[in-house]
Motif scaffolding. Sequence first.
Motif, short mmCIF file in Angstrom:
data_model
loop_
_atom_site.label_atom_id
_atom_site.label_comp_id
_atom_site.label_asym_id
_atom_site.label_seq_id
_atom_site.Cartn_x
_atom_site.Cartn_y
_atom_site.Cartn_z
N GLY A 151 0.81 -1.21 0.00
CA GLY A 151 0.00 0.00 0.00
C GLY A 151 0.84 1.26 0.00
O GLY A 151 2.06 1.22 0.15
N PRO A 152 0.19 2.42 -0.19
CA PRO A 152 0.92 3.69 -0.23
C PRO A 152 1.68 3.95 1.07
O PRO A 152 1.23 3.61 2.16
N ARG A 153 2.84 4.57 0.92
CA ARG A 153 3.59 5.01 2.09
C ARG A 153 3.26 6.44 2.46
O ARG A 153 3.57 6.89 3.57
N LEU A 154 2.66 7.16 1.53
CA LEU A 154 2.36 8.57 1.77
C LEU A 154 1.06 8.93 1.06
O LEU A 154 0.91 8.66 -0.14
N VAL A 155 0.13 9.52 1.78
CA VAL A 155 -1.13 10.02 1.22
C VAL A 155 -1.16 11.53 1.43
O VAL A 155 -1.09 12.00 2.57
N ASP A 164 8.85 20.82 1.22
CA ASP A 164 10.05 20.33 1.90
C ASP A 164 9.70 19.33 2.99
O ASP A 164 10.43 18.35 3.20
N LEU A 165 8.60 19.58 3.70
CA LEU A 165 8.16 18.62 4.72
C LEU A 165 7.85 17.27 4.10
O LEU A 165 8.24 16.21 4.61
N VAL A 166 7.13 17.26 2.99
CA VAL A 166 6.78 16.00 2.32
C VAL A 166 8.05 15.28 1.87
O VAL A 166 8.16 14.05 2.03
N LYS A 167 9.01 16.01 1.35
CA LYS A 167 10.27 15.38 0.95
C LYS A 167 10.95 14.72 2.15
O LYS A 167 11.46 13.59 2.05
N ASN A 168 10.97 15.42 3.28
CA ASN A 168 11.61 14.85 4.47
C ASN A 168 10.88 13.60 4.96
O ASN A 168 11.52 12.62 5.38
N LEU A 169 9.55 13.62 4.91
CA LEU A 169 8.80 12.43 5.31
C LEU A 169 9.13 11.26 4.39
O LEU A 169 9.28 10.11 4.85
N TRP A 170 9.23 11.53 3.10
CA TRP A 170 9.52 10.46 2.16
C TRP A 170 10.92 9.89 2.40
O TRP A 170 11.11 8.67 2.46
N LEU A 171 11.90 10.78 2.56
CA LEU A 171 13.27 10.33 2.76
C LEU A 171 13.40 9.57 4.09
O LEU A 171 14.17 8.61 4.18
N GLN A 172 12.65 9.98 5.09
CA GLN A 172 12.70 9.32 6.39
C GLN A 172 12.17 7.89 6.29
O GLN A 172 12.59 7.01 7.05
N GLY A 173 11.26 7.67 5.37
CA GLY A 173 10.65 6.34 5.24
C GLY A 173 11.40 5.40 4.32
O GLY A 173 10.98 4.26 4.14
N ARG A 174 12.50 5.86 3.73
CA ARG A 174 13.23 4.99 2.79
C ARG A 174 13.97 3.87 3.52
O ARG A 174 14.43 4.06 4.64
#
Length: 518
Positions: free
Chosen positions: A6-10, A508-518
């Motif tokens: 499933g999606p990691r980010l909505v 920038d917040l969304v980018k950080n959330l994505w990178l944190q979840g890698r």
Amino acid sequence: MSQYRGPRLVVLCVDGGLPSVVGTWNFFSPHRRLPGLHDTGATALRSVFPSSTAPAHASFLTGAHPTEHGVIGNRYWTGEPVAEICRRAANPLLTLHPYDAASLTAPSLVEWLADQGARVAAVHFPQTFSQKASTRAVSSLYCLYAPARRVLVPLAEGTDQETVQAVYFDESLPLTARVPSGGGAQTVMFSMGTAGPETAVPVAGRTVQVDARITEGDLSVPVRCEKVAHGTAELTLGTAVLTLSFGAVAARNLRFPGCGGPSSRGIEYTANPEHDFHESPCAPWIRDSALDIVAKDEPDVLFLRFNQADHAQEFLYWYAARSGGREAALAREQILSSYQTIDACVGDIMREVGDQADYVLFSDHGIDYVETHLRPNAVLRELGLDTGMIFQGDSNIAYLYADRPLSQADRRHIIDALAAVDTTVRPADVVTHAVRLPSAPGRTGELAITCGPHREFDYGFSGAAGVAVRSASHGYFPSDPAMNGFFRMFGPRTAGHEAPGAITDVADLVKNLWLQGR
């Protein structure tokens, strides 16, 4: 290869969602559906100028202001002759470019995520699609709508059929109606388009959905047969929805058992009696489309937009804020109901996607009441300048496009005539608000003007240059708290991240959330 989970980010926009409403009623809370997730609660989110859908979404996706990303309003042009602007202005398909990713002049979050290897999908989210061919097209849906209308269709018996024409998005569709053999007078068989299937429409009964295929996409129309008389069916064709499909989703049927189609069956927001709008697209269709995409396209990141609260407020906010008694109470009740509907649909998505995803919820702008419509094109008409000149733009900033450079004399006459209609109208370059005014060469025309609070530009040529209305709008200066949107996020990686104060800070917040979840 690991199994898709499933999606990691909505990323979810509740278009026009007000921080006061979301906060007071705790809408979109995770705790009833996904207990235990870190949650920021609802906070105010400062928009940009103009604080409207296309520029604000562009600012969300780029982290930039309209001056940098180039989307300077819900409506603008790029050097077309005035005659061409007039030809295209009434067709939403031909004025779609502010919502198209190709309009952006700054890097987009969608592109960044794709560069990170993320699979991205979107439902009704501006600047996640492009009508231009692209090898990186995400799986995306976007809806446009056309106004309701009444038509009289000759009623044939048996297989003999006569047609009338209905024009949607500049495409003419034949309409046919007939009495089914042995069907009496209780049902009409109706179809749209040369290859459209026949649909049984009860006479003076329920509204049904009728579908047709046009060049650009799938058209869905709620149809009601008011009566049959003198060999003619009197039909009400409600607000029509054109669904544009991009990427993998383009090949699929987008009708779902729960809602049937993108347009609501009945007229919404009846506390305002001066309209015939069917919600388009309706919230359940957004939900079902999103869940269909999750199941079939397996996106890592899902962008969604629900625009029903914005529609409800545009139709009802004046009544809620400026009328009184039962009228105001009913308007507030119907606005609140639109939030409740969205909240339920968001809850369904949350339960399906689960608690391993991060959720970023926001609104692009707020709302305020409007009591005056100003028609700058009517002023051009009165000055005899309506040949070769036209105003287009947004709610509170208008751009003058002309086939020739604007002389100082004409500029002075136009500004003086506009100020005589309403003293708040003035050139944008003299505005003293702490706001970044749009500046995009080739897009802002020969002159930009603004107007004051509780006023809105209307771009018709006919009628008076200023007229009293009972309306509501966004697009005003973000220094006015009424233009604030809201922000809320929750999920396993959101702890430790502060809620942003401005829509330009969210990318920038969304980018950080994505990178944190890698």
